[in-house]
Design a protein around this motif. Sequence first.
Motif, PDB file in Angstrom:
ATOM      1  N   ASP A 132       0.836  -1.206   0.000  1.00 30.29           N
ATOM      2  CA  ASP A 132       0.000   0.000   0.000  1.00 30.29           C
ATOM      3  C   ASP A 132       0.871   1.257   0.000  1.00 30.29           C
ATOM      4  OD1 ASP A 132      -2.279  -1.547   0.016  1.00 30.29           O
ATOM      5  OD2 ASP A 132      -2.559  -1.425   2.189  1.00 30.29           O
ATOM      6  N   TYR A 133       1.944   1.211   0.776  1.00 30.48           N
ATOM      7  CA  TYR A 133       2.856   2.352   0.850  1.00 30.48           C
ATOM      8  C   TYR A 133       3.525   2.594  -0.507  1.00 30.48           C
ATOM      9  CZ  TYR A 133       6.739   5.284   2.402  1.00 30.48           C
ATOM     10  OH  TYR A 133       7.644   6.307   2.551  1.00 30.48           O
ATOM     11  N   ALA A 134       3.923   1.519  -1.171  1.00 29.35           N
ATOM     12  CA  ALA A 134       4.535   1.652  -2.488  1.00 29.35           C
ATOM     13  C   ALA A 134       3.562   2.267  -3.488  1.00 29.35           C
ATOM     14  CB  ALA A 134       5.012   0.287  -2.986  1.00 29.35           C
ATOM     15  N   GLN A 135       2.289   1.926  -3.378  1.00 29.68           N
ATOM     16  CA  GLN A 135       1.272   2.484  -4.269  1.00 29.68           C
ATOM     17  C   GLN A 135       1.191   3.998  -4.108  1.00 29.68           C
ATOM     18  OE1 GLN A 135      -0.797   0.667  -6.461  1.00 29.68           O
ATOM     19  NE2 GLN A 135      -1.496   2.657  -7.197  1.00 29.68           N
ATOM     20  N   VAL A 136       1.250   4.474  -2.869  1.00 33.87           N
ATOM     21  CA  VAL A 136       1.188   5.908  -2.607  1.00 33.87           C
ATOM     22  C   VAL A 136       2.428   6.618  -3.128  1.00 33.87           C
ATOM     23  CG1 VAL A 136       1.128   7.650  -0.765  1.00 33.87           C
ATOM     24  CG2 VAL A 136      -0.329   5.638  -0.625  1.00 33.87           C
ATOM     25  N   ARG A 137       3.573   5.921  -3.084  1.00 34.81           N
ATOM     26  CA  ARG A 137       4.852   6.530  -3.479  1.00 34.81           C
ATOM     27  C   ARG A 137       5.171   6.343  -4.964  1.00 34.81           C
ATOM     28  NH1 ARG A 137       6.474   9.787   0.377  1.00 34.81           N
ATOM     29  NH2 ARG A 137       8.660   9.455  -0.156  1.00 34.81           N
ATOM     30  N   MET A 138       4.196   5.903  -5.745  1.00 35.15           N
ATOM     31  CA  MET A 138       4.461   5.563  -7.141  1.00 35.15           C
ATOM     32  C   MET A 138       4.857   6.792  -7.969  1.00 35.15           C
ATOM     33  SD  MET A 138       2.314   3.036  -9.639  1.00 35.15           S
ATOM     34  CE  MET A 138       0.800   3.974  -9.531  1.00 35.15           C
ATOM     35  N   THR A 139       4.445   7.984  -7.542  1.00 33.21           N
ATOM     36  CA  THR A 139       4.883   9.219  -8.184  1.00 33.21           C
ATOM     37  C   THR A 139       5.559  10.089  -7.134  1.00 33.21           C
ATOM     38  OG1 THR A 139       2.736  10.257  -7.773  1.00 33.21           O
ATOM     39  CG2 THR A 139       3.056   9.187  -9.908  1.00 33.21           C
ATOM     40  N   SER A 140       6.423  10.981  -7.575  1.00 36.53           N
ATOM     41  CA  SER A 140       7.141  11.841  -6.638  1.00 36.53           C
ATOM     42  C   SER A 140       6.151  12.683  -5.853  1.00 36.53           C
ATOM     43  CB  SER A 140       8.114  12.748  -7.388  1.00 36.53           C
ATOM     44  OG  SER A 140       9.150  11.995  -7.971  1.00 36.53           O
ATOM     45  N   PRO A 141       6.239  12.658  -4.530  1.00 34.51           N
ATOM     46  CA  PRO A 141       5.295  13.418  -3.691  1.00 34.51           C
ATOM     47  C   PRO A 141       5.632  14.905  -3.711  1.00 34.51           C
ATOM     48  CG  PRO A 141       6.914  12.312  -2.319  1.00 34.51           C
ATOM     49  CD  PRO A 141       7.203  11.890  -3.734  1.00 34.51           C
ATOM     50  N   LEU A 142       4.758  15.710  -4.285  1.00 35.04           N
ATOM     51  CA  LEU A 142       4.992  17.147  -4.379  1.00 35.04           C
ATOM     52  C   LEU A 142       4.632  17.834  -3.063  1.00 35.04           C
ATOM     53  CD1 LEU A 142       3.489  17.732  -7.928  1.00 35.04           C
ATOM     54  CD2 LEU A 142       5.888  17.350  -7.303  1.00 35.04           C
ATOM     55  N   PRO A 143       5.305  18.948  -2.743  1.00 35.60           N
ATOM     56  CA  PRO A 143       5.043  19.626  -1.464  1.00 35.60           C
ATOM     57  C   PRO A 143       3.590  20.040  -1.289  1.00 35.60           C
ATOM     58  CG  PRO A 143       7.058  20.453  -2.468  1.00 35.60           C
ATOM     59  CD  PRO A 143       6.413  19.563  -3.483  1.00 35.60           C
ATOM     60  N   GLY A 144       2.895  20.375  -2.385  1.00 33.89           N
ATOM     61  CA  GLY A 144       1.516  20.817  -2.273  1.00 33.89           C
ATOM     62  C   GLY A 144       0.506  19.693  -2.124  1.00 33.89           C
ATOM     63  N   GLU A 145       0.936  18.460  -2.305  1.00 33.87           N
ATOM     64  CA  GLU A 145       0.009  17.318  -2.201  1.00 33.87           C
ATOM     65  C   GLU A 145      -0.095  16.882  -0.744  1.00 33.87           C
ATOM     66  OE1 GLU A 145       0.615  15.330  -6.607  1.00 33.87           O
ATOM     67  OE2 GLU A 145       1.896  14.659  -4.973  1.00 33.87           O
ATOM     68  N   THR A 146      -0.755  17.695   0.049  1.00 35.37           N
ATOM     69  CA  THR A 146      -0.807  17.450   1.495  1.00 35.37           C
ATOM     70  C   THR A 146      -1.530  16.153   1.842  1.00 35.37           C
ATOM     71  OG1 THR A 146      -2.781  18.872   1.598  1.00 35.37           O
ATOM     72  CG2 THR A 146      -0.653  19.895   2.068  1.00 35.37           C
ATOM     73  N   SER A 190       7.294  -0.340 -11.589  1.00 31.38           N
ATOM     74  CA  SER A 190       7.586  -1.775 -11.709  1.00 31.38           C
ATOM     75  C   SER A 190       7.429  -2.468 -10.361  1.00 31.38           C
ATOM     76  CB  SER A 190       9.008  -1.972 -12.238  1.00 31.38           C
ATOM     77  OG  SER A 190       9.152  -1.427 -13.530  1.00 31.38           O
ATOM     78  N   LEU A 191       7.861  -1.796  -9.296  1.00 32.53           N
ATOM     79  CA  LEU A 191       7.721  -2.381  -7.961  1.00 32.53           C
ATOM     80  C   LEU A 191       6.263  -2.569  -7.599  1.00 32.53           C
ATOM     81  CD1 LEU A 191       8.965  -3.206  -5.177  1.00 32.53           C
ATOM     82  CD2 LEU A 191       8.642  -0.807  -4.512  1.00 32.53           C
ATOM     83  N   VAL A 192       5.454  -1.550  -7.833  1.00 32.01           N
ATOM     84  CA  VAL A 192       4.027  -1.640  -7.509  1.00 32.01           C
ATOM     85  C   VAL A 192       3.373  -2.771  -8.292  1.00 32.01           C
ATOM     86  CG1 VAL A 192       1.811  -0.441  -7.710  1.00 32.01           C
ATOM     87  CG2 VAL A 192       3.794   0.752  -6.802  1.00 32.01           C
ATOM     88  N   ALA A 193       3.744  -2.896  -9.557  1.00 31.70           N
ATOM     89  CA  ALA A 193       3.176  -3.971 -10.380  1.00 31.70           C
ATOM     90  C   ALA A 193       3.559  -5.335  -9.840  1.00 31.70           C
ATOM     91  CB  ALA A 193       3.651  -3.829 -11.829  1.00 31.70           C
ATOM     92  N   SER A 194       4.783  -5.487  -9.334  1.00 36.97           N
ATOM     93  CA  SER A 194       5.225  -6.785  -8.819  1.00 36.97           C
ATOM     94  C   SER A 194       4.599  -7.095  -7.474  1.00 36.97           C
ATOM     95  CB  SER A 194       6.751  -6.803  -8.684  1.00 36.97           C
ATOM     96  OG  SER A 194       7.193  -5.899  -7.685  1.00 36.97           O
TER      97      SER A 194
END
Length: 258
Positions: free
Chosen positions: A112-126, A248-252
């Motif tokens: 679940d954590y990897a799914q959230v981190r699949m894109t770079s977390p921008l500062p404004g995405e609180t 790729s990690l999320v897919a695996s």
Amino acid sequence: MIAELADLIDLVPLAAVPAVLVAIFFIAAEIGFRYHRRFGGKGGAEDEGQVLSTALLVLALLLGFTFSMALGRYDERRQLVVQEANDIGTAWLRAGLVPTPLGPTLQAALADYAQVRMTSPLPGETAKLARAATLRNRVWALTATAQATLDGPRAVSLVSAINAVLDTGTSREKAVAARVPGEVMLLLVIFASVACFLLGYVLDAHGHRHRFASGVLFLLMALTIMLILDLDRPADGAILVDQSAMESLVASLAPAGG
């Protein structure tokens, strides 16, 4: 005041940066041309040319320094994506050493954590950052319980892997938030405009405007500054950090996480 002016640079769409800068540079050069025509000094054109050469040299150094800073931060963000994917994958494998039901539960939390981190977390995405922080707390709570079921070496191995996940996650968030200071970008634009003013000043001393050659120079300067801004903006532009390692990690991990 300076900070407010620096923030205005981020309001300009990246695609419009070259046009805006070229317009500013042409205006600065025209002011310099007219200023020399009206208030031209007594020095020879050769002396004024030396001043222009010095200004362009300093501008080149400033452009190179700022480009190196932006490129270094881009490269750091790129490396942290790969490192975080590797750390999460390693932690997921070591969580498999934990007996049921804690092991699969910890693996599901990591997925679940990897799914959230699949894109770079921008500062404004609180909301996304808060979700990631909540999942990190959950992963650590599960790890604290799971390590008690393992022998010494395997417990140390699991805790070490989870610690790496948590540390890299924080580092990645800080790296995405790190930008070239707005004051530096503002100074770069101001100095480039002053150099264009001096160019117009010297061109009038020689009696020619050379608009085409000047325009090519202004365009190259504007494109260089746009490239620096592109590297420095993690969310927009053509140069974005490759997220394929996390994808790729999320897919695996999807079957285990589902």
